[in-house]
Design a protein around this motif. Structure first.
Motif, PDB file in Angstrom:
ATOM      1  N   THR A 192     -36.755 -69.006 -19.692  1.00  0.00           N
ATOM      2  CA  THR A 192     -36.357 -67.759 -19.046  1.00  0.00           C
ATOM      3  C   THR A 192     -36.052 -66.674 -20.078  1.00  0.00           C
ATOM      4  O   THR A 192     -36.469 -65.518 -19.931  1.00  0.00           O
ATOM      5  CB  THR A 192     -35.121 -67.994 -18.155  1.00  0.00           C
ATOM      6  OG1 THR A 192     -35.436 -68.965 -17.153  1.00  0.00           O
ATOM      7  CG2 THR A 192     -34.684 -66.706 -17.472  1.00  0.00           C
ATOM      8  N   ALA A 193     -35.358 -67.072 -21.160  1.00  0.00           N
ATOM      9  CA  ALA A 193     -35.029 -66.112 -22.221  1.00  0.00           C
ATOM     10  C   ALA A 193     -36.286 -65.621 -22.928  1.00  0.00           C
ATOM     11  O   ALA A 193     -36.391 -64.439 -23.286  1.00  0.00           O
ATOM     12  CB  ALA A 193     -34.065 -66.758 -23.221  1.00  0.00           C
ATOM     13  N   LYS A 196     -38.066 -62.955 -20.843  1.00  0.00           N
ATOM     14  CA  LYS A 196     -37.362 -61.664 -20.918  1.00  0.00           C
ATOM     15  C   LYS A 196     -37.545 -61.011 -22.281  1.00  0.00           C
ATOM     16  O   LYS A 196     -37.736 -59.799 -22.386  1.00  0.00           O
ATOM     17  CB  LYS A 196     -35.875 -61.878 -20.627  1.00  0.00           C
ATOM     18  CG  LYS A 196     -35.577 -62.289 -19.197  1.00  0.00           C
ATOM     19  CD  LYS A 196     -34.088 -62.505 -18.981  1.00  0.00           C
ATOM     20  CE  LYS A 196     -33.784 -62.890 -17.544  1.00  0.00           C
ATOM     21  NZ  LYS A 196     -32.337 -63.143 -17.325  1.00  0.00           N
ATOM     22  N   GLU A 197     -37.493 -61.821 -23.329  1.00  0.00           N
ATOM     23  CA  GLU A 197     -37.632 -61.281 -24.681  1.00  0.00           C
ATOM     24  C   GLU A 197     -39.049 -60.750 -24.916  1.00  0.00           C
ATOM     25  O   GLU A 197     -39.238 -59.711 -25.558  1.00  0.00           O
ATOM     26  CB  GLU A 197     -37.294 -62.359 -25.708  1.00  0.00           C
ATOM     27  CG  GLU A 197     -37.160 -61.833 -27.126  1.00  0.00           C
ATOM     28  CD  GLU A 197     -36.640 -62.896 -28.076  1.00  0.00           C
ATOM     29  OE1 GLU A 197     -37.266 -63.084 -29.149  1.00  0.00           O
ATOM     30  OE2 GLU A 197     -35.619 -63.534 -27.763  1.00  0.00           O
ATOM     31  N   GLU A 199     -40.981 -59.563 -22.658  1.00  0.00           N
ATOM     32  CA  GLU A 199     -41.060 -58.312 -21.890  1.00  0.00           C
ATOM     33  C   GLU A 199     -40.437 -57.167 -22.678  1.00  0.00           C
ATOM     34  O   GLU A 199     -41.014 -56.079 -22.777  1.00  0.00           O
ATOM     35  CB  GLU A 199     -40.325 -58.494 -20.558  1.00  0.00           C
ATOM     36  CG  GLU A 199     -40.385 -57.279 -19.651  1.00  0.00           C
ATOM     37  CD  GLU A 199     -41.563 -57.307 -18.691  1.00  0.00           C
ATOM     38  OE1 GLU A 199     -41.893 -56.223 -18.186  1.00  0.00           O
ATOM     39  OE2 GLU A 199     -42.135 -58.386 -18.465  1.00  0.00           O
ATOM     40  N   ALA A 200     -39.271 -57.419 -23.267  1.00  0.00           N
ATOM     41  CA  ALA A 200     -38.588 -56.378 -24.046  1.00  0.00           C
ATOM     42  C   ALA A 200     -39.385 -55.993 -25.282  1.00  0.00           C
ATOM     43  O   ALA A 200     -39.327 -54.847 -25.745  1.00  0.00           O
ATOM     44  CB  ALA A 200     -37.193 -56.865 -24.450  1.00  0.00           C
TER      45      ALA A 200
END
Length: 220
Positions: A192-193, A196-197, A199-200
């Motif tokens: 999950t992290a 998100k990372e 994406e960022a």
């Protein structure tokens, strides 16, 4: 045999006795000297520091004993985890390498060797050693977990890391073993992290193409 290691853990202050005992123990050479290790000195040490001291002393007598070499390597590994001190990882690396010249097929030790390579900044070597373990034992949980971390934190290769943690969850999702369940939970959180990372970092992952949508933020 090991819980998932946390790459971003906050390092504790280095306990000075670690350096003192390493210097003290490696300069002992005779049985009489070994017998004179003060009780007060030992009382200052943690369990891992005592394991290190005892192992270093034993190696004065039997320098090629594999179990003692591994004891010393494991003590340095644990002290690195407790202190964040890279010199502890370097010493663990030295003794794990020494052990593997005697017992090259010990995949648990080679997995720890890979971790210590990573902690000393040798990401490519860490990946190489973890891959060597998985070539011999594809379902080795800790090696699979560590390899995902190496791709993620060592190379920022989000795709490779995501696929590695997906594989790990597949390996552990049907197991009733508590250790496997811990690794599975850790893998899910990491996956999950990573999404998100990525994406960022403007490198979004195609969750459907990678087959990981069902693993992110829930179970498949």
């Amino acid at each position: 045999y090991r819980v998932p290691f946390t790459i971003l853990a906050i390092a504790l202050a280095v306990f000075a006795a670690v350096i003192a005992l390493a210097f003290y123990a490696t300069n002992l050479s005779t049985p009489n000297e070994i017998a004179q290790v003060p009780t007060e000195f030992r009382d200052l040490l943690s369990d891992d520091q005592r394991q290190l001291l005892d192992g270093l002393l034993a190696l004065q007598k039997t320098p090629n004993d594999p179990s003692t070499i591994k004891q010393v390597a494991n003590a340095y590994y644990n002290l690195r985890d407790q202190t964040g001190n890279v010199s502890m990882a370097q010493k663990a690396l030295e003794y794990y390498t020494r052990y593997l010249t005697i017992k090259p097929d010990d995949n648990d030790v080679r997995t720890d060797l890979a971790a210590m390579n990573f902690y000393t900044g040798a990401t490519d070597k860490a990946i190489q050693e973890a891959t060597k373990v998985l070539d011999a034992e594809p379902n080795h949980l800790q090696a699979n977990s560590n390899l995902g971390i190496f791709y993620w934190r060592g190379r920022a290769d989000y795709k490779a890391a995501a696929l590695q943690f997906k594989k790990l969850m597949t390996l552990t999702e049907q197991s009733g073993d508590a250790h496997a369940a811990l690794i599975s939970t850790d893998a899910k959180n990491n996956l999950t992290a990573i999404v998100k990372e990525a994406e960022a970092a403007k490198q979004p992952l195609d969750l459907d193409a990678l087959g990981i949508r069902g693993y992110v933020g829930g179970t498949q």
